[in-house]
Design an enzyme around this catalytic site. Structure first.
Site, mmCIF file in Angstrom:
data_model
loop_
_atom_site.group_PDB
_atom_site.id
_atom_site.type_symbol
_atom_site.label_atom_id
_atom_site.label_comp_id
_atom_site.label_asym_id
_atom_site.label_seq_id
_atom_site.Cartn_x
_atom_site.Cartn_y
_atom_site.Cartn_z
ATOM 1 N N HIS A 35 0.839 -1.209 0.000
ATOM 2 C CA HIS A 35 0.000 0.000 0.000
ATOM 3 C C HIS A 35 0.873 1.258 0.000
ATOM 4 O O HIS A 35 0.614 2.213 -0.714
ATOM 5 C CB HIS A 35 -0.878 0.046 1.261
ATOM 6 C CG HIS A 35 -1.848 -1.091 1.394
ATOM 7 N ND1 HIS A 35 -1.700 -2.067 2.345
ATOM 8 C CD2 HIS A 35 -2.973 -1.402 0.722
ATOM 9 C CE1 HIS A 35 -2.702 -2.932 2.258
ATOM 10 N NE2 HIS A 35 -3.495 -2.559 1.275
ATOM 11 N N ASP A 148 -3.470 -6.752 -7.824
ATOM 12 C CA ASP A 148 -4.860 -7.052 -8.202
ATOM 13 C C ASP A 148 -5.002 -6.686 -9.677
ATOM 14 O O ASP A 148 -5.623 -5.681 -10.025
ATOM 15 C CB ASP A 148 -5.816 -6.245 -7.325
ATOM 16 C CG ASP A 148 -5.677 -6.612 -5.856
ATOM 17 O OD1 ASP A 148 -6.359 -7.536 -5.407
ATOM 18 O OD2 ASP A 148 -4.841 -5.994 -5.154
HETATM 19 P P1 AMP Z 1 -6.466 -3.579 -0.550
HETATM 20 O O1 AMP Z 1 -6.320 -2.834 0.735
HETATM 21 O O2 AMP Z 1 -6.058 -5.009 -0.469
HETATM 22 O O3 AMP Z 1 -7.801 -3.355 -1.209
HETATM 23 O O4 AMP Z 1 -5.402 -2.922 -1.533
HETATM 24 C C1 AMP Z 1 -5.403 -1.551 -1.810
HETATM 25 C C2 AMP Z 1 -4.482 -1.285 -2.965
HETATM 26 O O5 AMP Z 1 -3.156 -1.714 -2.641
HETATM 27 C C3 AMP Z 1 -4.880 -2.041 -4.235
HETATM 28 O O6 AMP Z 1 -4.689 -1.195 -5.369
HETATM 29 C C4 AMP Z 1 -3.914 -3.194 -4.249
HETATM 30 O O7 AMP Z 1 -3.663 -3.707 -5.541
HETATM 31 C C5 AMP Z 1 -2.679 -2.560 -3.663
HETATM 32 N N1 AMP Z 1 -1.782 -3.594 -3.131
HETATM 33 C C6 AMP Z 1 -2.084 -4.557 -2.212
HETATM 34 N N2 AMP Z 1 -1.027 -5.372 -2.020
HETATM 35 C C7 AMP Z 1 -0.044 -4.925 -2.836
HETATM 36 C C8 AMP Z 1 1.295 -5.354 -3.098
HETATM 37 N N3 AMP Z 1 1.825 -6.416 -2.502
HETATM 38 N N4 AMP Z 1 2.029 -4.655 -3.992
HETATM 39 C C9 AMP Z 1 1.497 -3.579 -4.622
HETATM 40 N N5 AMP Z 1 0.242 -3.128 -4.423
HETATM 41 C C10 AMP Z 1 -0.516 -3.788 -3.544
#
Ligand code: AMP
Length: 278
Positions: A35, A148
């Protein structure tokens, strides 16, 4: 960092921000370096960075982990302060969806396979919440992780079809040292499961070799991968897809730089995803 919990607070603040290049980073919280990499990129490219934390009920299926999804607001705030996020928007469900949510549907073609077919309604929940955030924040750019990958394409498509003047920026996957993609859900894994979680990135590595070096077809590659993963204790395949990276339609053979492998595995009870475009 300013913290807003209501739409009113956010919009009255934004009214005073003329001429800013606003970067939006939508998240569900329980933040990690993945994030934060989005926030850092937004800080480099924008003059005002808004991070949202909202565990969006619309994108969880009835059997999924909405209630137990990990949350830690105080830790998140500390991390966001460190990377100098300007605003945290942390609304309640009532604040985000007063009355019945105005549904925005995800593109049917891009969501036909992979998570789209395994999690019915999930991407409609994602487009609905992201559209609402876009309406409220009206960002110049919005930052999404390529972790994602299908979600990234869904958002790009939504922005194009609604002709929104928002730049959608895809950011590289941040991984642990052993290759496991960082995820808020990794907290669910016990020690043994955490070790087995490596099978996602290992499967991706092998797929790349089989397709590029051994020149196997997509069908043969998938067959080899399935046989191997099925031998890994604690790991159950939800799906392995090897698709055209631009439109997520099936592929018969490797297309250089236009191929994506998308995976979802259960490791114990935890569902993890990973992907690579190559
Ligand atoms: P989430 O909180 O899981 O909905 O993720 C929020 C954002 O962070 C989304 O755009 C995800 O794709 C991104 N994200 C989550 N994990 C990663 C990671 N390991 N590397 C890069 N971006 C990430």
């Amino acid at each position: 960092m300013l913290v807003f919990t209501t739409v009113q607070q956010l919009t009255s603040f934004l009214k005073k921000q003329t001429g800013q290049k606003i970067g939006l980073v939508p998240t569900m919280g329980y933040l990690h370096q993945g994030h934060l990499s989005l926030v850092k990129k937004a800080k480099k490219e924008c003059t005002l960075v808004i991070v949202s934390i909202f565990v969006n009920p619309l994108q969880f299926g009835p059997q999924e982990d909405l209630v137990k999804y990990p949350r830690n607001l105080e830790q998140d705030k500390k991390m966001l302060n460190k990377v100098k996020a300007d605003v945290l928007f942390f609304p309640s469900v009532q604040e985000m969806y007063p009355g019945k949510p105005q549904k925005v549907l995800a593109d049917k073609k891009i969501t036909a396979l992979a998570c789209g077919s395994k999690r019915p309604g999930h991407f409609d929940g994602v487009t609905t919440v992201v559209y609402r955030l876009f309406e409220l924040v009206k960002p110049t750019a919005a930052y999404f992780g390529l972790k994602d990958y299908q979600q990234y394409l869904v958002i790009k498509k939504m922005v194009a079809s609604k002709k929104l003047p928002i730049n959608i920026i895809g950011c590289p996957i941040i991984r642990e040292r052993d290759g496991v993609a960082k995820s808020s859900r990794n907290i669910y894994l016990n020690k043994q499961e955490r070790r087995q979680a490596r099978s996602l990135s290992q499967t991706i590595e092998l797929a790349e070799k089989l397709l590029k070096k051994k020149k196997l077809s997509v069908f043969q590659t998938k067959k080899t991968l399935v046989t191997l993963v099925e031998k890994t204790p604690l790991v159950k395949i939800d799906y392995i897809e090897i698709l055209n990276a631009d439109n997520l339609q099936p592929l018969k053979k490797y297309l250089p730089q236009k191929t994506v492998i998308l995976l979802a595995f259960y490791v114990g009870k935890t569902r993890l995803i990973d992907n690579k475009r190559f």
